[in-house]
Design an enzyme around this catalytic site. Sequence first.
Site, PDB file in Angstrom:
ATOM      1  N   ASP A 126      57.068  -6.725 -17.972  1.00  0.00           N
ATOM      2  CA  ASP A 126      57.672  -5.436 -18.304  1.00  0.00           C
ATOM      3  C   ASP A 126      56.586  -4.366 -18.199  1.00  0.00           C
ATOM      4  O   ASP A 126      55.620  -4.375 -18.962  1.00  0.00           O
ATOM      5  CB  ASP A 126      58.244  -5.473 -19.723  1.00  0.00           C
ATOM      6  CG  ASP A 126      59.139  -4.284 -20.039  1.00  0.00           C
ATOM      7  OD1 ASP A 126      59.063  -3.272 -19.324  1.00  0.00           O
ATOM      8  OD2 ASP A 126      59.914  -4.372 -21.011  1.00  0.00           O
ATOM      9  N   ARG A 128      57.255  -1.023 -18.353  1.00  0.00           N
ATOM     10  CA  ARG A 128      57.760   0.257 -18.856  1.00  0.00           C
ATOM     11  C   ARG A 128      56.848   0.862 -19.915  1.00  0.00           C
ATOM     12  O   ARG A 128      56.189   0.158 -20.673  1.00  0.00           O
ATOM     13  CB  ARG A 128      59.169   0.076 -19.425  1.00  0.00           C
ATOM     14  CG  ARG A 128      60.214  -0.248 -18.372  1.00  0.00           C
ATOM     15  CD  ARG A 128      61.555  -0.529 -18.991  1.00  0.00           C
ATOM     16  NE  ARG A 128      61.509  -1.725 -19.840  1.00  0.00           N
ATOM     17  CZ  ARG A 128      62.531  -2.138 -20.592  1.00  0.00           C
ATOM     18  NH1 ARG A 128      63.662  -1.451 -20.615  1.00  0.00           N
ATOM     19  NH2 ARG A 128      62.408  -3.238 -21.308  1.00  0.00           N
TER      20      ARG A 128
END
Length: 203
Positions: A126, A128
């Site tokens: 991930d 983000r």
Amino acid sequence: MSAQYVDSCRLPTRFGEFSMHGFTETETGQEHIILTYGDIQPDEPLLIRLHSECLTGDSLFSMRCDCGYQLETALANIVEEGSGALLYLRQEGRGIGLINKIRAYHLQDDGADTVEANERLGFAADLRQFHFCKPMLEHFGVSKVKLMTNNPKKVKALQDVGINVVEQVAIQVGRNIHNDEYLKTKATKMGHQFIPGTLSDLG
């Protein structure tokens, strides 16, 4: 990293009429929006969702994830609440982009889970970021929120930049035979919190 307000407009939807506000990350130029609904009271915790862009789920009705279902549920919940905000963040494929997301889906078609697929492509599970959400929320005087998420990392990300998350609100919708393993990977490898029984075998 900061985000600069650009402009606002009305956005009528089938859920209700929202206001759409555009922001640009000052360092990257990436564009994000906030949809607000109702009267925002800065002294009261605001119901919000941080929703990362998912073209396949949000716009193309994909059943491989739960993103589109969560987007619709979040908007409906905000309207039912009477006020709230949805931050729509341009971070397709947990930050790897649309084309790499297609590559990751191909690997998943061949048996990899979502984490393994990203890693085989050379990415973290991930990528983000959420710190730029703070200036977006502060534009509306929001410092306390009720966050619709199953992901404790989103809670921590807001807390780390000084946003008070007074409540984590579960948003568990859209489970089906096409995303069952995807949701299980979220729980077992990424720490997402699900209500007991929601990941039991499909009947």
